[in-house]
Design a protein around this motif. Structure first.
Motif, PDB file in Angstrom:
ATOM      1  N   LEU A  38     -26.739 130.955  14.168  1.00  0.00           N
ATOM      2  CA  LEU A  38     -25.561 131.578  14.792  1.00  0.00           C
ATOM      3  C   LEU A  38     -24.999 132.682  13.901  1.00  0.00           C
ATOM      4  O   LEU A  38     -24.565 133.727  14.388  1.00  0.00           O
ATOM      5  CB  LEU A  38     -24.480 130.527  15.056  1.00  0.00           C
ATOM      6  CG  LEU A  38     -24.706 129.579  16.236  1.00  0.00           C
ATOM      7  CD1 LEU A  38     -23.646 128.491  16.258  1.00  0.00           C
ATOM      8  CD2 LEU A  38     -24.709 130.354  17.556  1.00  0.00           C
ATOM      9  N   ASP A  39     -25.012 132.448  12.605  1.00  0.00           N
ATOM     10  CA  ASP A  39     -24.543 133.450  11.655  1.00  0.00           C
ATOM     11  C   ASP A  39     -25.438 134.687  11.695  1.00  0.00           C
ATOM     12  O   ASP A  39     -24.954 135.824  11.632  1.00  0.00           O
ATOM     13  CB  ASP A  39     -24.522 132.857  10.243  1.00  0.00           C
ATOM     14  CG  ASP A  39     -23.960 133.816   9.220  1.00  0.00           C
ATOM     15  OD1 ASP A  39     -22.954 134.484   9.509  1.00  0.00           O
ATOM     16  OD2 ASP A  39     -24.536 133.919   8.120  1.00  0.00           O
ATOM     17  N   THR A  40     -26.741 134.473  11.830  1.00  0.00           N
ATOM     18  CA  THR A  40     -27.687 135.594  11.914  1.00  0.00           C
ATOM     19  C   THR A  40     -27.430 136.428  13.167  1.00  0.00           C
ATOM     20  O   THR A  40     -27.409 137.668  13.112  1.00  0.00           O
ATOM     21  CB  THR A  40     -29.142 135.077  11.922  1.00  0.00           C
ATOM     22  OG1 THR A  40     -29.377 134.334  10.726  1.00  0.00           O
ATOM     23  CG2 THR A  40     -30.136 136.229  12.002  1.00  0.00           C
ATOM     24  N   ILE A 198      -9.194 135.392  15.732  1.00  0.00           N
ATOM     25  CA  ILE A 198      -8.185 136.352  15.284  1.00  0.00           C
ATOM     26  C   ILE A 198      -8.738 137.310  14.229  1.00  0.00           C
ATOM     27  O   ILE A 198      -8.414 138.504  14.226  1.00  0.00           O
ATOM     28  CB  ILE A 198      -6.948 135.604  14.737  1.00  0.00           C
ATOM     29  CG1 ILE A 198      -6.265 134.836  15.876  1.00  0.00           C
ATOM     30  CG2 ILE A 198      -5.961 136.580  14.079  1.00  0.00           C
ATOM     31  CD1 ILE A 198      -5.157 133.904  15.404  1.00  0.00           C
ATOM     32  N   THR A 199      -9.597 136.817  13.342  1.00  0.00           N
ATOM     33  CA  THR A 199     -10.068 137.627  12.202  1.00  0.00           C
ATOM     34  C   THR A 199     -11.422 138.293  12.424  1.00  0.00           C
ATOM     35  O   THR A 199     -11.979 138.857  11.491  1.00  0.00           O
ATOM     36  CB  THR A 199     -10.139 136.761  10.927  1.00  0.00           C
ATOM     37  OG1 THR A 199     -11.037 135.649  11.154  1.00  0.00           O
ATOM     38  CG2 THR A 199      -8.766 136.233  10.541  1.00  0.00           C
ATOM     39  N   THR A 200     -11.943 138.259  13.653  1.00  0.00           N
ATOM     40  CA  THR A 200     -13.245 138.879  13.922  1.00  0.00           C
ATOM     41  C   THR A 200     -13.301 140.362  13.541  1.00  0.00           C
ATOM     42  O   THR A 200     -14.292 140.808  12.941  1.00  0.00           O
ATOM     43  CB  THR A 200     -13.642 138.696  15.404  1.00  0.00           C
ATOM     44  OG1 THR A 200     -13.838 137.305  15.667  1.00  0.00           O
ATOM     45  CG2 THR A 200     -14.934 139.444  15.730  1.00  0.00           C
ATOM     46  N   PRO A 201     -12.291 141.191  13.854  1.00  0.00           N
ATOM     47  CA  PRO A 201     -12.366 142.600  13.439  1.00  0.00           C
ATOM     48  C   PRO A 201     -12.540 142.770  11.930  1.00  0.00           C
ATOM     49  O   PRO A 201     -13.283 143.663  11.479  1.00  0.00           O
ATOM     50  CB  PRO A 201     -11.026 143.178  13.908  1.00  0.00           C
ATOM     51  CG  PRO A 201     -10.635 142.323  15.066  1.00  0.00           C
ATOM     52  CD  PRO A 201     -11.095 140.949  14.689  1.00  0.00           C
ATOM     53  N   ARG A 246     -19.519 133.959  16.351  1.00  0.00           N
ATOM     54  CA  ARG A 246     -18.630 133.674  15.215  1.00  0.00           C
ATOM     55  C   ARG A 246     -17.702 132.495  15.509  1.00  0.00           C
ATOM     56  O   ARG A 246     -17.573 131.583  14.693  1.00  0.00           O
ATOM     57  CB  ARG A 246     -17.814 134.916  14.861  1.00  0.00           C
ATOM     58  CG  ARG A 246     -16.770 134.672  13.765  1.00  0.00           C
ATOM     59  CD  ARG A 246     -16.144 135.979  13.290  1.00  0.00           C
ATOM     60  NE  ARG A 246     -14.908 135.771  12.554  1.00  0.00           N
ATOM     61  CZ  ARG A 246     -14.851 135.386  11.274  1.00  0.00           C
ATOM     62  NH1 ARG A 246     -15.972 135.180  10.605  1.00  0.00           N
ATOM     63  NH2 ARG A 246     -13.695 135.212  10.666  1.00  0.00           N
ATOM     64  N   VAL A 247     -17.060 132.511  16.689  1.00  0.00           N
ATOM     65  CA  VAL A 247     -16.156 131.419  17.041  1.00  0.00           C
ATOM     66  C   VAL A 247     -16.932 130.109  17.178  1.00  0.00           C
ATOM     67  O   VAL A 247     -16.499 129.049  16.698  1.00  0.00           O
ATOM     68  CB  VAL A 247     -15.383 131.739  18.337  1.00  0.00           C
ATOM     69  CG1 VAL A 247     -14.634 130.506  18.836  1.00  0.00           C
ATOM     70  CG2 VAL A 247     -14.402 132.885  18.101  1.00  0.00           C
ATOM     71  N   MET A 248     -18.108 130.173  17.821  1.00  0.00           N
ATOM     72  CA  MET A 248     -18.918 128.970  17.991  1.00  0.00           C
ATOM     73  C   MET A 248     -19.372 128.429  16.642  1.00  0.00           C
ATOM     74  O   MET A 248     -19.301 127.221  16.374  1.00  0.00           O
ATOM     75  CB  MET A 248     -20.148 129.293  18.862  1.00  0.00           C
ATOM     76  CG  MET A 248     -20.949 128.055  19.270  1.00  0.00           C
ATOM     77  SD  MET A 248     -22.442 128.509  20.199  1.00  0.00           S
ATOM     78  CE  MET A 248     -21.719 129.420  21.562  1.00  0.00           C
ATOM     79  N   TRP A 249     -19.821 129.358  15.783  1.00  0.00           N
ATOM     80  CA  TRP A 249     -20.310 128.984  14.456  1.00  0.00           C
ATOM     81  C   TRP A 249     -19.203 128.333  13.627  1.00  0.00           C
ATOM     82  O   TRP A 249     -19.406 127.279  13.017  1.00  0.00           O
ATOM     83  CB  TRP A 249     -20.861 130.251  13.771  1.00  0.00           C
ATOM     84  CG  TRP A 249     -21.126 130.137  12.305  1.00  0.00           C
ATOM     85  CD1 TRP A 249     -21.816 129.142  11.670  1.00  0.00           C
ATOM     86  CD2 TRP A 249     -20.717 131.057  11.294  1.00  0.00           C
ATOM     87  NE1 TRP A 249     -21.858 129.390  10.323  1.00  0.00           N
ATOM     88  CE2 TRP A 249     -21.195 130.554  10.061  1.00  0.00           C
ATOM     89  CE3 TRP A 249     -20.010 132.262  11.307  1.00  0.00           C
ATOM     90  CZ2 TRP A 249     -20.973 131.221   8.853  1.00  0.00           C
ATOM     91  CZ3 TRP A 249     -19.804 132.925  10.109  1.00  0.00           C
ATOM     92  CH2 TRP A 249     -20.275 132.403   8.910  1.00  0.00           C
TER      93      TRP A 249
END
Length: 286
Positions: A38-40, A198-201, A246-249
């Protein structure tokens, strides 16, 4: 403070360091290995060269080796710092200020952990995006994303850890007992998912800087410039690229991480530490 109280505090601090070192390391390795694909995907979605050119859905464990080496010491260093600060200061501060204490402890712990995390992240993400070249690697490149990583991780922890601690406290009050590791894991998963969205950007900016060419003009690696560039290229969608993985991971990772951490803490205290060196359990889930 009496001599006995000082000895008790020193013993508690030692226990905290030992349990955090072991439990944090196990938790970090568990999450990073299990959820690495998922990170990849998240990294490739955020890459400037695009998802397909970065490898698409192939070789999803590309870059796992640096993570395997660095995950345990990074997580351990974070929790040794976080729990150490809490253990030393929490009983000296009124309960109404504990949320601020948790935020401050998490922020300082992130800055310390990033000393190990950033070089590992640079190597990992360059491998994930298929742009790794040995000749490019230098100390400057390995730390090129330090401040952007701190900028991402500090707000993340400022949001995640107070929410986690708050959820645990509310849960404990509702069931009128100390909560179990599985319950702490659920609280961690929810807190992590909220924080991740919230912190994805900030994560996108960090990824862009870490994947930059070694000869990139320094002015183009400034955080504000990268934000403007990403927004100009792809708009708001670009700033939230990879938000799904990202959220799932981090949600799944939060469940595994905090569950492993709390479970390992209980095991370490009950079975691995000599009974005579401690007077209380410092890491019960309150």
């Amino acid at each position: 403070m009496t001599t006995q109280h000082k000895q008790t505090e020193v013993a508690d601090t030692k226990i905290t360091c030992i349990t955090s070192l072991i439990a944090g390391g196990l938790a970090g390795v568990s999450v990073d290995i299990i959820l690495f694909p998922l990170d990849t995907l998240k990294t490739r979605l955020q890459s400037k060269q695009g998802f397909i050119k970065s490898g698409g859905f192939s070789n999803l464990y590309k870059g796992i080796f640096p993570v395997f080496i660095g995950s345990a010491p990074t997580a351990s260093l974070f929790f040794v710092t976080y729990e150490g600060i809490k253990n030393v200061t929490q009983h000296r501060i009124p309960e109404k200020y504990h949320s601020l204490l948790h935020m401050s402890a998490a922020s300082l712990a992130e800055m310390v952990a990033c000393l190990i995390r950033v070089p590992i992240e640079v190597l990992k993400q360059r491998k994930q995006a298929l742009i790794f070249e040995r000749k490019d690697i230098s100390l400057k490149l390995l730390y090129c994303g330090y401040w952007s990583t701190v900028l991402r991780d500090m707000p993340f922890s400022l949001i995640q850890f107070p929410i986690w601690e708050c959820f645990k406290r509310i849960w404990s009050l509702n069931v009128d007992r100390n909560i179990f590791p599985i319950e702490s894991a659920i609280c961690g998963a929810i807190a992590g998912g909220i924080s991740a969205a919230i912190t994805t950007p900030l994560d996108v900016i960090k990824t862009r800087i870490m994947l930059s060419h070694r000869n990139e003009n320094a002015s183009k690696l400034k955080i504000l410039y990268v934000i403007q560039n990403v927004y100009k290229e792809k708009g708001l969608y670009g700033l939230f690229a990879g938000i799904g993985p990202r959220v799932m991971w981090i949600t799944l990772g939060g469940f595994i991480f905090f569950g492993t951490y709390e479970g390992a803490t209980v095991i370490v205290i009950e079975h691995l530490l000599p009974f005579s060196i401690f007077t209380k359990q410092p890491n019960k889930c309150y």
